[in-house]
Design a protein around this motif. Structure first.
Motif, short mmCIF file in Angstrom:
data_model
loop_
_atom_site.label_atom_id
_atom_site.label_comp_id
_atom_site.label_asym_id
_atom_site.label_seq_id
_atom_site.Cartn_x
_atom_site.Cartn_y
_atom_site.Cartn_z
N TRP A 410 0.85 -1.21 0.00
CA TRP A 410 0.00 0.00 0.00
C TRP A 410 0.88 1.25 0.00
O TRP A 410 0.66 2.19 -0.75
N ARG A 413 2.42 2.01 -3.26
CA ARG A 413 1.48 2.60 -4.24
C ARG A 413 1.08 4.01 -3.87
O ARG A 413 0.45 4.70 -4.66
N HIS A 414 1.38 4.44 -2.66
CA HIS A 414 1.02 5.81 -2.22
C HIS A 414 2.28 6.51 -1.71
O HIS A 414 2.53 6.55 -0.50
N TRP A 416 3.17 9.49 -1.14
CA TRP A 416 3.06 10.54 -0.11
C TRP A 416 3.05 9.90 1.29
O TRP A 416 3.67 10.40 2.23
N ALA A 417 2.36 8.73 1.39
CA ALA A 417 2.28 8.07 2.70
C ALA A 417 3.64 7.50 3.08
O ALA A 417 4.06 7.57 4.24
N TYR A 418 4.33 6.95 2.07
CA TYR A 418 5.66 6.40 2.33
C TYR A 418 6.59 7.50 2.84
O TYR A 418 7.30 7.34 3.84
#
Ligand code: SF4
Length: 473
Positions: A410, A413-414, A416-418
């Protein structure tokens, strides 16, 4: 050999703590790896030969049924018999029946990984037939009651001192009571002990590096010449081979032979390349009366047309394992089945089942060295990745591992979150680390890693933040 691949984690931990094994494994770097590099550099057309060999093998795999039928026809014409066996059990039964037909009490055996695959030795022993390994490495591990740990150097995990102990213990019954310590003396003693075994055997069993469709011949390459005595002296010669070893012509074999020895041992050619075509003919002075080829499928034909078909190009040179940082750290026994190293990690899950061997495709750093040196350019890391995906889809890893992987996927795929998680993580670890002298001796989510070394605490911002700020020097 009974698979024990599910014990990979426990066995590799033991292997890392085994001082004898670690000392024996060091020889791979100075021996096989250096020799391969010299041999590859010394032949201008080496890369072109690899490409030629790959194209040839892909053509064979696309026409495997045709070449196998042609091979069978030619073996029959030469007076031999081909036995097609779908499973390991069929192959064992066929060989037992042949041994009984020729009244065998003892058989000599040349090195054969397929014989290991079908666990032939324990089966023959259980049926009252003594198998005697004649390849020196195989002979050593037979005395030690162990399985091979490498596909071309079965006893590569043994030190000279361990071999000396084994000979001292097992050769006393032949009147050899002196403890030998020099390699040359040990080889001489093994040769002398084995000599009578060749004469006593009624059946000789060898593997095959290649099967030639054009002539019905089988080929073995060795450095000891033991294969020749194994197949020439007894009443019958039984060849056990996998179906993917067939090659159209002798000319084609010469292409593959040139990359095989260089990749395996760094030699231009192995010392002996022995062809067998049918039994002894009228007027021949030597040779077996019977010639049988046992061809094993054991799931290989199921690979045809799949994303793992390239595995069938393997010519068993062992280069992938010699260059693998995981294999060279833990040795072959940790893999728990016949084929260790990267080829084992990619092939074993297919043959023994992913439930049994699911740890093996994880035993890779994905550094890519195996693919780089594989003469047949088999995309081993890609195949291991397929197995990892399949294991995940089938729910084989424990729930905690799957949850962590899902979370990681997840985040990947994101971005910004990483980035946010990395910033928070690095900030917290940096602050905690400063209070601990800049190093963590124990980290809750990385205990296996910090068990044997400290983790340095991060000192600044994330890599991406620094890159964006232009810190690229
Ligand atoms: S996978 Fe490649 S390098 Fe490994 S044993 Fe097979 S042919 Fe050799």
């Amino acid at each position: 050999m009974q698979p024990k691949s599910h014990l990979f984690k426990e066995e590799s931990t033991k292997a890392i703590g085994d001082a004898n094994l670690q000392s024996a494994l060091k020889n791979l770097q100075t021996g096989f790896v250096a020799a391969r590099a010299r041999a590859a550099d010394g032949l201008d057309e080496f890369e072109a030969l690899r490409d030629e060999a790959v194209t040839l093998k892909d053509h064979i795999l696309a026409n495997l049924d045709f070449y196998l039928e042609r091979f069978e026809e030619k073996v029959t014409e030469a007076g031999g018999t081909v036995h097609f066996c779908a499973t390991a059990e069929e192959a064992r039964q066929t060989i037992l029946e042949l041994c009984r037909r020729y009244g065998a009490k003892s058989v000599t055996k040349g090195k054969s990984m397929v014989a290991e695959e079908v666990a032939l030795n324990p089966f023959l022993e259980a049926n009252g037939i003594e198998p005697v390994e004649t390849d020196l490495g195989e002979y050593i591990i037979q005395l030690a009651k162990e399985a091979p740990s490498h596909i071309i150097g079965p006893a590569v995990h043994k030190t000279k001192e361990q071999v000396s102990d084994l000979f001292h213990e097992h050769h006393a019954k032949y009147g050899r009571t002196e403890r030998l310590t020099e390699a040359e003396d040990l080889v001489t003693e093994a040769r002398e002990v084995l000599r009578q075994k060749y004469f006593d055997a009624d059946v000789g069993i060898t593997g095959a590096n290649f099967l030639i469709a054009e002539t019905g011949s089988t080929i073995i390459v060795t450095n000891e010449g033991n294969g020749d005595l194994t197949q020439m002296l007894p009443k019958a010669h039984v060849v056990i081979s996998a179906i993917d070893k067939v090659v159209p012509t002798l000319e084609d074999v010469s292409t593959i032979l040139r990359v095989l020895a260089r990749s395996a041992t760094g030699q231009e050619m192995s010392a002996y390349t022995t062809l067998s075509t049918g039994p002894k003919r009228e007027g021949d002075l030597d040779g077996p009366e019977g010639f049988h080829v046992v061809l094993l499928d054991n799931g290989r034909s199921d690979l045809l047309g799949t994303d793992k078909q390239d595995l069938l190009r393997c010519i068993r040179c062992g280069a992938c394992m010699n260059h693998c940082p995981v294999y060279t750290a833990v040795g072959g026994h940790a893999y728990g089945w016949v084929y260790p190293g990267p080829i084992g990690a990619a092939l074993d899950p297919h043959i023994v089942g992913l439930e049994e061997a699911r740890h093996l495709p994880n035993a890779s750093t994905f550094c890519g060295r195996c693919e780089q040196v594989c003469p047949m350019r088999i995309p081993l890391p890609k195949i291991m990745r397929h197995w990892r995906e399949e294991a995940f889809e089938r729910g084989l890893p424990p729930a905690r591992e799957r949850l962590a992987l899902k979370g990681w996927a997840w985040m990947a795929r994101h971005p910004w979150a990483y980035r946010l998680a990395a910033r928070i993580g690095i900030g917290v670890m940096g602050r905690l680390g400063r209070r601990r002298g800049g190093r963590f001796r124990d980290l809750p989510l990385a205990r296996a890693w910090t068990k044997s070394r400290d983790m340095p605490a991060p000192e600044g911002r994330t890599f991406i933040d620094r890159w964006k700020a232009g810190e690229r020097g």
